[in-house]
Design a protein around this motif. Structure first.
Motif, PDB file in Angstrom:
ATOM      1  N   ILE A 143       0.859  -1.189   0.000  1.00 14.32           N
ATOM      2  CA  ILE A 143       0.000   0.000   0.000  1.00 14.32           C
ATOM      3  C   ILE A 143       0.891   1.233   0.000  1.00 14.32           C
ATOM      4  O   ILE A 143       1.822   1.328   0.806  1.00 14.32           O
ATOM      5  CB  ILE A 143      -0.921   0.016   1.237  1.00 14.32           C
ATOM      6  N   GLU A 192       1.016   7.203   1.458  1.00 12.44           N
ATOM      7  CA  GLU A 192       0.045   8.277   1.667  1.00 12.44           C
ATOM      8  C   GLU A 192      -1.354   7.763   1.961  1.00 12.44           C
ATOM      9  O   GLU A 192      -2.220   8.501   2.448  1.00 12.44           O
ATOM     10  CB  GLU A 192      -0.005   9.200   0.444  1.00 12.44           C
ATOM     11  N   HIS A 193      -1.611   6.456   1.672  1.00  8.44           N
ATOM     12  CA  HIS A 193      -2.943   5.891   1.921  1.00  8.44           C
ATOM     13  C   HIS A 193      -3.057   5.226   3.289  1.00  8.44           C
ATOM     14  O   HIS A 193      -4.173   4.945   3.739  1.00  8.44           O
ATOM     15  CB  HIS A 193      -3.292   4.861   0.830  1.00  8.44           C
ATOM     16  N   ARG A 236      -5.580   6.185   6.139  1.00 10.65           N
ATOM     17  CA  ARG A 236      -7.028   6.163   5.899  1.00 10.65           C
ATOM     18  C   ARG A 236      -7.571   4.779   5.542  1.00 10.65           C
ATOM     19  O   ARG A 236      -8.763   4.645   5.253  1.00 10.65           O
ATOM     20  CB  ARG A 236      -7.376   7.133   4.766  1.00 10.65           C
ATOM     21  N   ILE A 237      -6.752   3.769   5.551  1.00 14.17           N
ATOM     22  CA  ILE A 237      -7.225   2.490   5.031  1.00 14.17           C
ATOM     23  C   ILE A 237      -8.267   1.835   5.925  1.00 14.17           C
ATOM     24  O   ILE A 237      -8.976   0.917   5.477  1.00 14.17           O
ATOM     25  CB  ILE A 237      -6.049   1.505   4.812  1.00 14.17           C
ATOM     26  N   TYR A 295     -12.995   3.131   1.915  1.00 15.91           N
ATOM     27  CA  TYR A 295     -11.781   3.742   1.360  1.00 15.91           C
ATOM     28  C   TYR A 295     -10.965   2.671   0.646  1.00 15.91           C
ATOM     29  O   TYR A 295     -10.732   1.587   1.172  1.00 15.91           O
ATOM     30  CB  TYR A 295     -10.932   4.380   2.463  1.00 15.91           C
ATOM     31  N   ALA A 331      -7.318   2.110  -1.571  1.00  7.52           N
ATOM     32  CA  ALA A 331      -6.054   2.664  -2.061  1.00  7.52           C
ATOM     33  C   ALA A 331      -5.983   2.612  -3.572  1.00  7.52           C
ATOM     34  O   ALA A 331      -5.431   3.506  -4.226  1.00  7.52           O
ATOM     35  CB  ALA A 331      -4.875   1.888  -1.454  1.00  7.52           C
ATOM     36  N   ASP A 332      -6.541   1.543  -4.202  1.00  6.11           N
ATOM     37  CA  ASP A 332      -6.593   1.419  -5.669  1.00  6.11           C
ATOM     38  C   ASP A 332      -8.025   1.039  -6.015  1.00  6.11           C
ATOM     39  O   ASP A 332      -8.370  -0.159  -6.104  1.00  6.11           O
ATOM     40  CB  ASP A 332      -5.610   0.347  -6.143  1.00  6.11           C
TER      41      ASP A 332
END
Length: 565
Positions: free
Chosen positions: A500, A503-504, A507-508, A513, A515-516
């Motif tokens: 991951i 920057e993500h 918030r995961i 939410y 990431a991709d």
């Protein structure tokens, strides 16, 4: 003591000391000079007498007596052996009764060939003797009563003059002291007027140093006024900003007394604009609020702690002040919490309502697939069944979250065998067609079991395995390892997948939410798995953390505390 009095006393002291030194020095020097002059005069007289003596010693008694009477002094002739030969005050027949004078300093000096001088005391009177060498030696003696009287008279004259100078000097010192003290007093009054906010009146003394000091204090007063104005402007601006804040702000001293509170804080706490506020320890009564107060007063500070007060939900933060005390910030979350409650109820209700039609759709798709032989129609029906299954999973996840967030669910703690739970959860994924990934389980010493809800552990592991499977290539590895840590047990799931981006990571654990997003939707994820993991772990009093690097896999760790016995 006033400056003028100090100046007069100092001046009088200096003058008095100077007078004493002057009088003592004058008296000593005058006596020494008078005595030297008298000795020189006696020496001249002795030389004159010596020159007037006839060669025949028989006439010396008569001549010595006449010369002594003329000059009012005593004249003695001494032979070279130190014996008196004639004396103006002793008849010749009694000279034998006199002691030899060779041991007296003046006679001894004359015997040695020099003029001798000495002083003797007899019956309280002091006499000066001068002996001139020769044959015979002439000794002239006189008392010093006149010399002492002259010295005393001169000393009295000098003393009166000195006393007069002392009086005049004291008067002048008093005048000078008043001249200097008056502007200094006015200057002190001006200096006191500056911090009092009054208009200072600076004196004009005509004394360079005092005028320089006056100018320095005037400049200082102007600078203080400018800075005070800047401070007041800044304070007023800060006060206006604090009063305009929607957050409540409380300031306390080191003892917990509230020194200021903005309107929002008073409104949150149920006080009017002019109502007196109690001390901070008496303001909050609940246990959580008391913990916040204790941490604040200890100077530890508090960050984003929720407390309930008077039907309101307040998010509190505090920061200690360098001078003592603290600043407490209150953010009203009541409306937000109500909206969250409405949202949770809505999601739960909608999920319940959707579950039945989705189940029906999936059932009809399964029924139609049993008798359908047309490949095109089978492809359509399989797509319907797959999306219905995904919708069913999404609804189940929503219901799980709603159940956990509502606070109605509490974990039923048991000693869960973590290795067995991990293998069971992985076996379920294998039955469902999991790709051939390498699977490993390692348990650390003292971390074989955890006090947790068995179903919750299965759900946590299932969601973590689903994420790992979706993002790990077929030749990758998924590993479970446990370790004792911080009074509890950490359960970690590690994969060798895509990882991951950094920057993500913060918030995961938020719901939905991704990431991709594109890849996650293609893989079939709901976006709720990690949110469920976080809520289930925290419901046990634990914590979740994630470590990941793009291209090098991900590790999600869930820490479960050991129950307090």
């Amino acid at each position: 003591m006033k400056f003028s009095v100090r100046l007069v006393l100092a001046t009088v002291g200096i003058l008095l000391f100077s007078v004493l030194i002057l009088v003592w020095t004058f008296r000593t020097a005058l006596r020494r000079d008078l005595e030297a002059n008298l000795a020189a005069s006696l020496q001249r007289e002795a030389e004159l007498i010596q020159g007037a003596l006839p060669d025949n010693p028989r006439g010396w008694d008569r001549i010595v007596g006449r010369l002594a009477r003329d000059r009012g002094q005593r004249v003695t002739l001494v032979g070279t052996t130190g014996r008196p030969l004639a004396d103006s005050r002793i008849p010749p027949g009694q000279l034998g009764t006199l002691d030899a004078l060779a041991g007296r300093e003046d006679v001894a000096a004359a015997l040695a060939g020099t003029v001798g001088t000495t002083r003797t005391t007899d019956a309280g009177r002091v006499y000066l003797h001068v002996a001139v060498p020769g044959d015979p030696i002439v000794v002239v003696t006189t008392d010093l009563i006149g010399l002492e009287a002259t010295a005393a008279e001169a000393q009295r004259s000098v003393l009166w003059a000195a006393l007069l100078a002392l009086v005049v000097g004291s008067v002048l010192a008093l005048g000078v002291g008043r001249t200097v003290a008056r502007p200094l007093g006015d200057l002190a009054g001006a200096a006191r007027a500056i911090p009092a906010g009054q208009v200072p009146r600076f004196p004009r003394s005509g004394i360079l140093e005092i005028d320089q000091l006056t100018q320095a204090i005037r400049d200082l007063g102007n600078q203080l006024a400018d800075r005070g104005e800047a401070v007041r402007a800044g304070r007023d601006e800060a006060s206006a900003l604090v009063d305009a804040m929607v957050e409540g702000v409380l300031a306390t001293d080191a003892r917990g007394r509230i020194t200021s509170a903005n309107p929002a804080a008073r409104r949150f706490l149920g006080f009017g604009p002019d109502d007196p506020l109690p001390d901070l320890p008496q303001l909050f009564r609940t246990r959580v609020a008391r913990d916040v107060v204790d941490s604040t007063l200890r100077g530890d500070g508090v960050q984003d702690r929720e407390v309930e007060l008077g039907g309101r939900v307040l998010l509190t933060s505090s920061r200690p002040l360098a001078s003592g005390g603290a600043v407490l910030v209150l953010h009203d979350l009541t409306a937000l919490r109500r909206l969250e409650a409405v949202r949770k109820d809505f999601v739960a209700n909608v999920s319940h309502e959707l579950k039945t039609p989705i189940t029906v759709i999936a059932g009809y798709a399964d029924t139609l697939l049993q008798d359908e032989t047309d490949p095109e129609r089978r492809r359509f029906l399989e797509a319907v069944r797959a999306h219905a299954a995904r919708m069913h999973q999404l609804v189940d996840d929503q219901l799980s979250l709603a159940r956990i967030e509502s606070g109605r669910w509490e974990p039923a703690l048991e000693a869960v065998d973590l290795a067995g739970a991990a293998r069971a959860a992985w076996s379920a994924r294998t039955v469902q067609g999991t790709p051939t990934l390498r699977f490993e389980v390692r348990t650390g010493p003292g971390a074989e079991t955890a006090a947790a809800d068995p179903e919750a552990v299965q759900q946590i592991l299932g969601n973590l395995f689903d994420n790992a499977i979706r993002h790990t290539p077929p030749d990758g590895t998924v590993a479970v390892h446990t370790r004792a840590e911080g009074g509890g047990v950490t359960l970690a799931v590690t994969d060798t997948g895509s990882g991951i981006p950094g920057e993500h990571l913060p918030r995961i654990f938020e719901r939905y939410y991704r990431a991709d997003p594109a890849r996650s939707r293609e893989a079939g994820g709901t976006g709720l798995g990690l949110a469920i993991v976080k809520h289930l772990t925290e419901a046990h009093g634990g914590q979740v953390r994630v470590e990941s690097e793009l291209g090098h896999g991900t590790t999600v760790s869930c820490w479960f505390p050991r129950p307090v016995t």
